[in-house]
Motif scaffolding. Structure first.
Motif, PDB file in Angstrom:
ATOM      1  N   VAL A   1       0.848  -1.187   0.000  1.00 47.94           N
ATOM      2  CA  VAL A   1       0.000   0.000   0.000  1.00 47.94           C
ATOM      3  C   VAL A   1       0.888   1.243   0.000  1.00 47.94           C
ATOM      4  O   VAL A   1       1.807   1.366   0.797  1.00 47.94           O
ATOM      5  N   ALA A   2       0.629   2.153  -0.920  1.00 43.88           N
ATOM      6  CA  ALA A   2       1.370   3.423  -1.037  1.00 43.88           C
ATOM      7  C   ALA A   2       2.866   3.198  -1.054  1.00 43.88           C
ATOM      8  O   ALA A   2       3.594   3.721  -0.207  1.00 43.88           O
ATOM      9  N   PRO A   3       3.398   2.427  -2.026  1.00 42.86           N
ATOM     10  CA  PRO A   3       4.848   2.192  -2.067  1.00 42.86           C
ATOM     11  C   PRO A   3       5.654   3.450  -2.330  1.00 42.86           C
ATOM     12  O   PRO A   3       6.858   3.484  -2.075  1.00 42.86           O
ATOM     13  N   GLY A   4       5.005   4.474  -2.842  1.00 38.18           N
ATOM     14  CA  GLY A   4       5.712   5.732  -3.050  1.00 38.18           C
ATOM     15  C   GLY A   4       5.752   6.608  -1.823  1.00 38.18           C
ATOM     16  O   GLY A   4       6.360   7.670  -1.835  1.00 38.18           O
ATOM     17  N   GLY A   5       5.103   6.171  -0.753  1.00 39.52           N
ATOM     18  CA  GLY A   5       5.094   6.954   0.470  1.00 39.52           C
ATOM     19  C   GLY A   5       3.830   7.762   0.671  1.00 39.52           C
ATOM     20  O   GLY A   5       3.649   8.392   1.708  1.00 39.52           O
ATOM     21  N   GLY A   6       2.933   7.760  -0.322  1.00 37.99           N
ATOM     22  CA  GLY A   6       1.697   8.516  -0.200  1.00 37.99           C
ATOM     23  C   GLY A   6       1.712   9.762  -1.057  1.00 37.99           C
ATOM     24  O   GLY A   6       2.755  10.212  -1.553  1.00 37.99           O
ATOM     25  N   ALA A   7       0.525  10.344  -1.226  1.00 35.77           N
ATOM     26  CA  ALA A   7       0.369  11.473  -2.142  1.00 35.77           C
ATOM     27  C   ALA A   7       1.206  12.676  -1.730  1.00 35.77           C
ATOM     28  O   ALA A   7       1.757  13.388  -2.585  1.00 35.77           O
TER      29      ALA A   7
ATOM     30  N   LEU B   1       5.972  18.971   8.172  1.00 31.89           N
ATOM     31  CA  LEU B   1       5.024  17.879   8.012  1.00 31.89           C
ATOM     32  C   LEU B   1       5.740  16.598   7.584  1.00 31.89           C
ATOM     33  O   LEU B   1       5.431  15.501   8.066  1.00 31.89           O
ATOM     34  N   TYR B   2       6.708  16.731   6.699  1.00 33.38           N
ATOM     35  CA  TYR B   2       7.472  15.581   6.204  1.00 33.38           C
ATOM     36  C   TYR B   2       8.237  14.899   7.327  1.00 33.38           C
ATOM     37  O   TYR B   2       8.188  13.666   7.488  1.00 33.38           O
ATOM     38  N   LEU B   3       8.967  15.657   8.126  1.00 34.33           N
ATOM     39  CA  LEU B   3       9.784  15.068   9.181  1.00 34.33           C
ATOM     40  C   LEU B   3       8.933  14.461  10.283  1.00 34.33           C
ATOM     41  O   LEU B   3       9.210  13.352  10.761  1.00 34.33           O
ATOM     42  N   VAL B   4       7.888  15.147  10.686  1.00 37.61           N
ATOM     43  CA  VAL B   4       7.019  14.604  11.730  1.00 37.61           C
ATOM     44  C   VAL B   4       6.334  13.329  11.249  1.00 37.61           C
ATOM     45  O   VAL B   4       6.311  12.308  11.950  1.00 37.61           O
ATOM     46  N   GLY B   5       5.770  13.376  10.047  1.00 35.08           N
ATOM     47  CA  GLY B   5       5.086  12.197   9.510  1.00 35.08           C
ATOM     48  C   GLY B   5       6.020  11.027   9.299  1.00 35.08           C
ATOM     49  O   GLY B   5       5.673   9.868   9.570  1.00 35.08           O
ATOM     50  N   SER B   6       7.237  11.292   8.824  1.00 40.81           N
ATOM     51  CA  SER B   6       8.192  10.216   8.572  1.00 40.81           C
ATOM     52  C   SER B   6       8.641   9.555   9.870  1.00 40.81           C
ATOM     53  O   SER B   6       8.741   8.321   9.954  1.00 40.81           O
ATOM     54  N   ALA B   7       8.939  10.354  10.884  1.00 43.63           N
ATOM     55  CA  ALA B   7       9.350   9.782  12.171  1.00 43.63           C
ATOM     56  C   ALA B   7       8.260   8.881  12.731  1.00 43.63           C
ATOM     57  O   ALA B   7       8.537   7.789  13.258  1.00 43.63           O
TER      58      ALA B   7
ATOM     59  N   MET C   1       6.860   2.004   7.976  1.00 39.44           N
ATOM     60  CA  MET C   1       8.023   2.029   7.102  1.00 39.44           C
ATOM     61  C   MET C   1       9.189   1.382   7.826  1.00 39.44           C
ATOM     62  O   MET C   1       9.228   1.362   9.060  1.00 39.44           O
ATOM     63  N   GLY C   2      10.125   0.850   7.048  1.00 39.52           N
ATOM     64  CA  GLY C   2      11.333   0.282   7.613  1.00 39.52           C
ATOM     65  C   GLY C   2      12.539   0.779   6.846  1.00 39.52           C
ATOM     66  O   GLY C   2      12.427   1.431   5.804  1.00 39.52           O
ATOM     67  N   VAL C   3      13.719   0.480   7.360  1.00 44.38           N
ATOM     68  CA  VAL C   3      14.967   0.771   6.657  1.00 44.38           C
ATOM     69  C   VAL C   3      15.969  -0.305   7.054  1.00 44.38           C
ATOM     70  O   VAL C   3      16.020  -0.721   8.210  1.00 44.38           O
ATOM     71  N   ASP C   4      16.743  -0.779   6.089  1.00 45.46           N
ATOM     72  CA  ASP C   4      17.624  -1.913   6.321  1.00 45.46           C
ATOM     73  C   ASP C   4      18.938  -1.727   5.577  1.00 45.46           C
ATOM     74  O   ASP C   4      18.988  -1.084   4.530  1.00 45.46           O
ATOM     75  N   GLN C   5      19.992  -2.303   6.138  1.00 45.79           N
ATOM     76  CA  GLN C   5      21.246  -2.475   5.424  1.00 45.79           C
ATOM     77  C   GLN C   5      21.310  -3.911   4.916  1.00 45.79           C
ATOM     78  O   GLN C   5      21.199  -4.850   5.704  1.00 45.79           O
ATOM     79  N   ILE C   6      21.473  -4.052   3.610  1.00 46.66           N
ATOM     80  CA  ILE C   6      21.553  -5.371   2.977  1.00 46.66           C
ATOM     81  C   ILE C   6      22.961  -5.516   2.410  1.00 46.66           C
ATOM     82  O   ILE C   6      23.380  -4.729   1.556  1.00 46.66           O
ATOM     83  N   LEU C   7      23.694  -6.506   2.894  1.00 44.16           N
ATOM     84  CA  LEU C   7      25.042  -6.768   2.398  1.00 44.16           C
ATOM     85  C   LEU C   7      25.002  -7.971   1.474  1.00 44.16           C
ATOM     86  O   LEU C   7      24.491  -9.034   1.832  1.00 44.16           O
ATOM     87  N   ALA C   8      25.525  -7.800   0.282  1.00 44.65           N
ATOM     88  CA  ALA C   8      25.554  -8.877  -0.714  1.00 44.65           C
ATOM     89  C   ALA C   8      26.964  -8.987  -1.281  1.00 44.65           C
ATOM     90  O   ALA C   8      27.780  -8.063  -1.164  1.00 44.65           O
ATOM     91  N   VAL C   9      27.249 -10.113  -1.903  1.00 47.56           N
ATOM     92  CA  VAL C   9      28.550 -10.358  -2.497  1.00 47.56           C
ATOM     93  C   VAL C   9      28.358 -10.942  -3.891  1.00 47.56           C
ATOM     94  O   VAL C   9      27.349 -11.615  -4.154  1.00 47.56           O
TER      95      VAL C   9
END
Length: 467
Positions: free
Chosen positions: A344-350, A421-427, A435-443
């Motif tokens: 849902v809303a992969p772009g983050g929303g309108a 609005l952006y910073l408050v909503g994102s936090a 939302m999530g955030v990840d470090q992905i290590l690949a070789v």
């Protein structure tokens, strides 16, 4: 003691029925609740001074009738955002607490933006007429992105990146810390933690300004990235989407790594080149103002892309991962730090797509892992940093509030409200796991399957050789 009694044969005087309040706030609240089919979790204050809604709820202030015209035409996230950005709508008190309360109540009650029928629209228009709010469509705020061309064409991608990152180097220098890292930090200590004593370390009001802070969290993130990539003197690193050069400069200065730093933002490229010259790193760092699709060949020991993959686009992502694979030598490592979101809303929303990051696309973490593996890379480690981003964004928001007058002088009040609005909503989105955030290590393994990876990742987080 005797009471007053009616005269014999008389009847009690009728109790007058309370009349419905007729202020703008009362009319609007009744209309909104009819359309939603449930009570609103907020209190309204309208331009005529009327107030309606439950005591103790967040107070939404409608400063003008123009806000109504926006909301009737766009009864969704974008309409609300436009009214807030222009100052026609506001929330009293702490914006974070207000949005957290409203969103929480909306989830509990299952409230969604209404899909208005013709009858609903007629009722809304009639209410607008009674409130004197009929008029032409309000102008779109000047800070809204206006992109043309096919999504993720090279010209449109340049325009999208410029909209966000070329706002002003002075703006970002004020918002961020001295590392100029515009990505999730890695908080290894509590904020203001230190090794000395005293309730007040120079910041006033008992706040320590000498301890651990946002810049330390960013340096800890940069160090972690370098360790995961096994950077060393003479190693070659390709940094795709280098931002203001935080990783490129750190890797060159600390690890003596040769870095090719790539960005689409002209202001970023100018800033990094200035830093390279000022720090005497010209022999180690090359800055390219380029699209990643224009990188033709390479045999790098490592590739990094820190929160740049969100700008690539869904259809283009397989080509992006193929580029990462092609740029790596066998045994080379790639580190992708990237935000994630559900279907849902992969772009983050309108709001995000219109004002912050046009054409942005965030996919679930598992999809990104599958795409990396589909390109021939072997994923070796995934580390979630979701809570770290909540802390990082709140540090940026604190700076915005503390320096609001300076930000207003740089970019104007409308853009300040966009970012607030952006910073408050994102936090809140990271806090609430939307939302999530990840470090992905690949070789990139060799033809015989050799990865060159250490048996354990322990040295990534402590002293010793990270390889």
């Amino acid at each position: 003691m005797t009471g007053i009694r009616p005269a014999t044969g008389s009847r009690p005087a009728p109790v007058p029925r309370p009349r419905a309040a007729t202020g703008a706030a009362h009319r609007l609240l009744r209309l909104a609740e009819q359309l939603l089919g449930a009570p609103l979790p907020l209190r309204l204050r309208a331009w005529d001074g009327s107030v309606a809604g439950p005591e103790g709820a967040p107070v939404v202030v409608l400063r003008s009738r123009r806000a109504l015209r926006r909301l009737v035409r766009r009864p969704d996230e974008l309409g609300l955002a436009q009214a807030y950005i222009t100052g026609e709508l506001d929330i009293e008190g702490d914006l974070t607490d207000g949005l957290r309360t409203v969103w929480g109540a909306a989830r509990e009650r299952g409230l969604r933006p209404p899909k208005l029928t013709l009858a609903d629209r007629a009722r809304a228009v009639a209410a607008m007429v009674r409130l004197g709010a009929v008029g032409p469509p309000p102008p779109v705020p000047s800070s809204q992105a206006r992109l043309v061309g096919a999504p993720h064409s090279r010209a449109r991608d340049r325009a999208a990146i410029s909209h966000h990152y070329d706002l002003s180097n002075d703006f970002y220098a004020l918002l961020l810390d001295e590392t100029m890292a515009y990505s999730c930090g890695y908080w290894t200590k509590n904020e203001h933690e230190h090794g000395h004593e005293g309730p007040d370390c120079g910041g006033g009001e008992g706040v320590c300004r000498q301890g651990y802070g946002p810049a330390d969290a960013q340096r800890d993130k940069l160090e972690l990235v370098c360790r995961k990539l096994a950077l060393a003197p003479g190693a070659a690193l390709l940094d795709i989407g280098c931002g203001w050069g935080s990783l490129a400069l750190y890797a060159a200065e600390t690890y003596k790594t040769r870095v090719t730093a790539v960005t689409l933002a002209a202001e970023q490229a100018r800033y990094v080149r200035e830093q390279v010259a000022a720090r005497g790193l010209a022999e180690l760092v090359e800055v390219r103002l380029s699209d990643y699709r224009e990188i033709r060949a390479g045999s790098y020991d490592a590739v990094s892309t820190i929160e740049m993959g969100e700008h690539v686009g869904d259809a283009e992502y397989p080509g992006f991962t193929a580029t990462i694979h092609r740029m790596l030598r066998p045994g080379g490592r790639a580190l992708v730090q990237q935000m994630s979101r559900g279907a849902v809303a992969p772009g983050g929303g309108a709001f995000i797509e219109s004002y912050i990051a046009p054409d942005m696309h965030m996919r679930p973490l598992g999809d990104t892992v599958s795409l990396l593996e589909g390109a021939g890379l072997e994923v070796r480690a995934v580390e979630s940093m979701r809570e770290h981003y909540t802390r990082t964004i709140r540090a940026w928001h604190r700076t915005l509030e503390e320096q609001r007058a300076r930000f207003r002088a740089l970019v104007g009040e409308e853009t300040v409200r966009v970012w607030r609005l952006y910073l408050v909503g994102s936090a809140l989105a990271f806090e609430e796991r939307r939302m999530g955030v990840d470090q992905i290590l690949a070789v990139r393994p060799s033809e015989r399957g050799r990865s060159g990876m250490p048996p354990t990742p322990l040295n990534w987080y402590g002293e010793g050789d990270p390889r």
